[in-house]
Design a protein around this motif. Structure first.
Motif, PDB file in Angstrom:
ATOM      1  N   PHE B  49     -88.830  21.982-101.972  1.00 24.93           N
ATOM      2  CA  PHE B  49     -88.184  21.333-100.844  1.00 24.93           C
ATOM      3  C   PHE B  49     -87.215  22.332-100.210  1.00 24.93           C
ATOM      4  O   PHE B  49     -86.462  23.009-100.897  1.00 24.93           O
ATOM      5  N   ASN B  52     -84.794  19.827 -94.351  1.00 24.00           N
ATOM      6  CA  ASN B  52     -85.549  18.694 -93.807  1.00 24.00           C
ATOM      7  C   ASN B  52     -87.016  19.033 -93.542  1.00 24.00           C
ATOM      8  O   ASN B  52     -87.753  18.202 -92.990  1.00 24.00           O
ATOM      9  N   SER B  53     -87.429  20.231 -93.928  1.00 22.88           N
ATOM     10  CA  SER B  53     -88.823  20.619 -93.710  1.00 22.88           C
ATOM     11  C   SER B  53     -89.747  19.863 -94.643  1.00 22.88           C
ATOM     12  O   SER B  53     -89.329  19.369 -95.690  1.00 22.88           O
ATOM     13  N   ALA B  54     -91.021  19.789 -94.241  1.00 24.11           N
ATOM     14  CA  ALA B  54     -92.009  19.164 -95.111  1.00 24.11           C
ATOM     15  C   ALA B  54     -92.104  19.959 -96.407  1.00 24.11           C
ATOM     16  O   ALA B  54     -92.139  21.187 -96.400  1.00 24.11           O
ATOM     17  N   PRO B  55     -92.129  19.288 -97.549  1.00 26.77           N
ATOM     18  CA  PRO B  55     -92.165  20.013 -98.825  1.00 26.77           C
ATOM     19  C   PRO B  55     -93.482  20.752 -99.029  1.00 26.77           C
ATOM     20  O   PRO B  55     -94.526  20.336 -98.526  1.00 26.77           O
ATOM     21  N   ASP B  56     -93.413  21.824 -99.764  1.00 25.82           N
ATOM     22  CA  ASP B  56     -94.608  22.573-100.173  1.00 25.82           C
ATOM     23  C   ASP B  56     -95.100  21.949-101.479  1.00 25.82           C
ATOM     24  O   ASP B  56     -94.524  22.175-102.528  1.00 25.82           O
ATOM     25  N   LYS B  57     -96.173  21.188-101.386  1.00 24.79           N
ATOM     26  CA  LYS B  57     -96.691  20.463-102.547  1.00 24.79           C
ATOM     27  C   LYS B  57     -97.885  21.165-103.176  1.00 24.79           C
ATOM     28  O   LYS B  57     -98.612  20.573-103.981  1.00 24.79           O
ATOM     29  N   SER B  66     -95.990  13.293-108.084  1.00 25.78           N
ATOM     30  CA  SER B  66     -95.353  13.204-106.781  1.00 25.78           C
ATOM     31  C   SER B  66     -93.867  13.483-106.951  1.00 25.78           C
ATOM     32  O   SER B  66     -93.323  13.378-108.056  1.00 25.78           O
ATOM     33  N   GLU B  68     -89.948  13.323-104.658  1.00 26.23           N
ATOM     34  CA  GLU B  68     -89.218  13.052-103.443  1.00 26.23           C
ATOM     35  C   GLU B  68     -87.809  13.584-103.590  1.00 26.23           C
ATOM     36  O   GLU B  68     -87.315  13.810-104.697  1.00 26.23           O
ATOM     37  N   SER B  75     -83.413  14.871-106.481  1.00 32.02           N
ATOM     38  CA  SER B  75     -84.881  14.811-106.434  1.00 32.02           C
ATOM     39  C   SER B  75     -85.398  14.104-107.679  1.00 32.02           C
ATOM     40  O   SER B  75     -84.833  14.226-108.765  1.00 32.02           O
TER      41      SER B  75
END
Lengths: 115, 116
Positions: B49, B52-57, B66, B68, B75
């Motif tokens: 994370f 506010n960027s999209a997480p690298d999953k 998962s 968050e 987290s």
């Protein structure tokens, strides 16, 4: 994409002799490079880091590492091993500079120090 | 807090149960990482994370995993229907934003998960 290769999974030295732990990296961009140490049943601790300043980096406990772009290497050295240095050592690469992206770990080198 | 805090430190669960692992990063650290360390193996990247960027999953091994991050701070890593191969030490780390002077990652002590 970046990657890091630790060339030795195990290194054994005698107390008082030099330590050399080898690390080679691959990166499309100028990397940041780190060495972390993990003592048994302990968390990961930063030993030293390279972030595009001086190529010879000094860390804690007498360790140092030299960034060699031409050889894509970042080997960890110490002039004289101590029993307390026995631990697992991880070489880590991060791109872009500053650790702003995910850290890619090497597979680790287990250092054994004998009397 | 003074460092990255993870809870619980140890978790034993039965196969098939869900587990939640928590990470409290260092205050002000916008980057947060989850890694997994299996016995005798290196660290396996799970998720990252950054602000506010999209997480690298890209490192999550299956859709049972998962994570968050609420409010840019705490987290939670969730593993559903745990399997024995999920047994490992789960490590969390945090760091300052890119461009900061000192951006090394600081690691928590980890959560040792054992699936029986």
């Amino acid at each position: 994409a970046q990657s890091v290769t630790q060339l030795d999974s195990h290194v054994s030295v005698s107390e008082g002799t030099p330590v050399l732990l080898r690390c080679n990296y691959s990166s499309s961009y100028s990397p940041s490079l780190f060495w972390y140490v993990q003592h048994p049943n302990k968390g990961l601790q930063l030993l030293l880091k390279y972030t595009s300043a001086a190529t010879l980096v000094k860390g804690i406990n007498g360790f140092e590492a030299e960034f060699k772009k031409s050889e894509t290497s970042f080997h960890l050295t110490k002039p004289s091993a101590h029993m307390s240095d026995a631990a697992e050592y991880f070489c880590v690469v991060s791109v872009p500079p500053g650790g702003g992206n995910k850290l890619t770990f090497g597979t680790g080198t287990q250092l054994k120090v004998e009397l | 807090g003074a460092g990255v805090s993870q809870s619980p430190s140890n978790k034993v669960t039965e196969k098939g149960k869900d587990v939640e692992l928590r990470c409290d990063p260092i205050s002000g650290h916008t980057a947060l990482y989850w890694y997994r360390q299996s016995l005798g193996q290196g660290l396996e990247f799970l998720i990252y994370f950054q602000g506010n960027s999209a997480p690298d999953k890209s490192g999550l091994p299956s859709d049972r995993f998962s994570a968050e991050r609420t409010g840019g701070s705490v987290s939670t890593l969730t593993i559903q229907r745990t399997q024995q191969e999920d047994s490992a030490v789960y490590l969390c780390a945090s760091s300052l934003p890119p461009g900061a002077r000192d951006t090394e990652a600081f690691f928590g002590q980890g959560t040792r998960l054992t699936v029986v």
